[in-house]
Structure formats: structure tokens, C-alpha cells
Enzyme design. Structure first.
Site, PDB file in Angstrom:
ATOM      1  N   GLN A 242      10.253  14.326   3.293  1.00  0.00           N
ATOM      2  CA  GLN A 242      11.670  14.225   3.651  1.00  0.00           C
ATOM      3  C   GLN A 242      12.075  15.361   4.584  1.00  0.00           C
ATOM      4  OE1 GLN A 242      14.317  13.293   0.385  1.00  0.00           O
ATOM      5  NE2 GLN A 242      16.027  14.331   1.366  1.00  0.00           N
TER       6      GLN A 242
ATOM      7  N   CYS B 216       7.515   9.303  -6.469  1.00  0.00           N
ATOM      8  CA  CYS B 216       6.340  10.088  -6.860  1.00  0.00           C
ATOM      9  C   CYS B 216       6.674  11.057  -7.988  1.00  0.00           C
ATOM     10  CB  CYS B 216       5.761  10.840  -5.661  1.00  0.00           C
ATOM     11  SG  CYS B 216       6.902  12.015  -4.899  1.00  0.00           S
TER      12      CYS B 216
ATOM     13  N   CYS C 132       6.161   8.703   0.585  1.00  0.00           N
ATOM     14  CA  CYS C 132       5.662  10.073   0.482  1.00  0.00           C
ATOM     15  C   CYS C 132       4.212  10.131   0.963  1.00  0.00           C
ATOM     16  CB  CYS C 132       5.773  10.511  -0.975  1.00  0.00           C
ATOM     17  SG  CYS C 132       4.768  11.933  -1.417  1.00  0.00           S
ATOM     18  N   GLU C 133       3.918  11.071   1.831  1.00  0.00           N
ATOM     19  CA  GLU C 133       2.560  11.167   2.368  1.00  0.00           C
ATOM     20  C   GLU C 133       1.570  11.745   1.361  1.00  0.00           C
ATOM     21  OE1 GLU C 133       2.630  15.453   4.726  1.00  0.00           O
ATOM     22  OE2 GLU C 133       3.142  13.638   5.823  1.00  0.00           O
TER      23      GLU C 133
ATOM     24  N   HIS D 219      12.722  10.179  -4.993  1.00  0.00           N
ATOM     25  CA  HIS D 219      11.291  10.038  -4.750  1.00  0.00           C
ATOM     26  C   HIS D 219      10.591   9.469  -5.974  1.00  0.00           C
ATOM     27  CE1 HIS D 219      11.007  12.602  -0.973  1.00  0.00           C
ATOM     28  NE2 HIS D 219      12.273  12.725  -1.345  1.00  0.00           N
TER      29      HIS D 219
END
Length: 260
Positions: A191, A221, A150-151, A219
Site C-alpha cells: 500500500q 493477509c 499484497c506482494e 489487508h
């Protein structure tokens, strides 16, 4: 004696450490290290330019003026120094035996996790085959492994990708489709963006009648931080061409996705 919240050592910009105060701490006191100012200062970075970074950011929105200087890629040593700073910021001592080699391991891991920045999806899809004996139906790969980050938090998200295209007059080796997914996954991503990028890459290179992409991922996160909701899957889809206009063809793709 340092103040609470002040580390008993400092981290120099080159990643080495020095004692700031005697390490005579009463009891089990947890000292939270401070990030040393200047550790990430632009003046510390070498002027080497990374052409791959320039190419990758062309299609992404950048914050700041329209004319930005090319990204300057830090050296390996500078990256390791940054990891030492983060170890200190987390509250640990980067000189401790258990973590003294961690910066090297982290930098090596990053090189593997983000190797997609140095790869070109169009090159992977450049070798095609026209002799398909009149085949004109769906070509689909199921359950391609997705390992991305995840950015927003740089936390992993893991899942599966399902990719199909309807060829016109040429096809590509099936391993190349999986490789395209891998290239986009091994970058900092959302995504949604990755789903679109995979579809665009296949469309631009193969000029098929249509492309369908579905990604199902979890995810970390949101499973290991924040809301802490485990076992929540995120599904994104992208349909182009005949997969977007023909509901029956789109349903065939989804049936193949759910086939067990």
C-alpha cells in the site's frame, strides 16, 4: 502404499497427473501432496519475453546481480500446470471433478487481477485540457475503489483512495485519475508503494502545484491468516508541493476525505 505425506499421484511438468500408488486408502486419511521437482524449472519455460514486465520492474528494487536477465513470462499452459501443482500441494487431487477446471479459472482471474502490468499510467494522463476558465483550486476524487493484492502473500487488500491535485495550467479528465489508481492497484503491491506511485504519476504527467493521495484499506493477509485481526484499516498518505508546504490546504484535503 505411499508413505504419509506422499501423494497417491504425481503432477507432471505439463500439468497432467499419473497414479503413483493404488488409491486404496484406509479410512479418512489426509495425504499431503508434494510439489513435484522441476515443475517450475527454468528449462520448462518458453523463451518469450514480456516487454511490459521489463518496464514495470525498472523502478522496483530487484534481488540479485545488477545485470539481470529479462523476466521470462510462462505460457498459459505452464501457468495452469503450476496451479495444478499448488492444488496437489494443498492436499487435493487436481483430477477431482470439482477442481479439474480450477487452473483455467485461476489463470483467467490472474489475468484480470493483474492487468495493470500491461497498462501505462502516463498514457492515461497524456490527454490534458488547458481551457479551464481560470480555475485554480483543488481537483479531487473521493472513494475510488481499490482492489489490489499484497506482494508478500498475494492476498487481496481492499479499500478506498482519495486523490487530489492543484492544477497549474492544465487538467485531465477525472476518469483518468481513477484509471491511474486502478492500474497501480492491479499489480502485486504494498500500500505504501502504491500511494507513492499514484502521486508520482500525476506529478510527472500534469506538473501540478501539488498532489495529495490517501488510501484506506483492509489487508486480508492479516485478517484471514497470521494475527487474524479483522476490521483493521491501514491508512497511507503522500503529499507533494503545496499540499506538503501549506498546512491549511492539506487540512482542506483531509476535511474533504472525512466529509459525509
Amino acid at each position: 502404499m505411499p508413505e504419509p505425506g506422499q501423494a497417491p499421484y504425481t503432477v507432471r511438468p505439463d500439468g497432467t497427473t499419473e497414479e503413483a500408488h493404488p488409491l486404496k486408502l484406509p479410512g479418512r486419511i489426509r495425504w499431503v501432496a508434494r510439489v513435484i521437482s522441476g515443475a517450475f524449472a527454468p528449462a520448462q519455460l518458453s523463451p518469450r519475453k514480456n516487454p511490459d514486465m521489463d518496464a514495470i520492474t525498472r523502478d522496483r528494487t530487484l534481488n540479485g546481480p545488477e545485470t539481470l536477465e529479462p523476466v521470462v513470462r510462462p505460457s498459459r499452459e505452464e501457468a495452469m500446470a503450476a496451479v495444478r501443482t499448488l492444488i496437489a500441494w494443498a492436499g487435493d487431487d487436481p483430477r477431482r471433478e470439482g477442481v479439474v477446471d480450477t487452473p483455467k479459472r485461476v489463470v483467467d482471474a490472474y489475468a484480470e487481477w493483474f492487468e495493470g502490468y500491461g497498462a501505462d499510467p502516463a498514457k492515461e494522463l497524456s490527454r490534458t485540457f488547458e481551457d479551464v476558465q481560470g480555475y485554480d483550486d483543488i481537483v479531487m476524487l473521493r472513494e475510488i475503489e481499490v482492489e489490489s493484492h499484497c506482494e508478500h502473500h498475494m492476498a487481496p487488500f481492499l479499500g478506498k483512495a482519495y486523490v487530489a491535485y492543484m492544477p497549474t495550467n492544465r487538467v485531465v479528465g477525472i476518469s483518468k485519475i481513477a484509471r491511474v489508481v486502478e492500474i497501480f492497484a492491479k499489480r502485486l503491491q504494498t500500500q505504501e508503494t502504491m500511494t507513492q506511485q499514484i502521486a508520482d504519476a500525476i506529478t510527472n504527467s500534469l506538473r501540478p502545484a501539488g498532489v495529495a493521495v490517501l488510501i484506506d484499506a483492509q489487508h486480508q493477509c492479516m485478517t484471514t491468516r497470521g494475527v487474524h485481526h479483522r476490521h483493521v484499516g491501514t491508512i497511507t498518505t503522500q503529499f507533494t508541493g503545496v499540499f506538503k508546504t501549506d498546512a491549511s490546504l492539506r487540512q482542506r484535503f483531509l476535511d474533504f476525505v472525512n466529509k459525509r
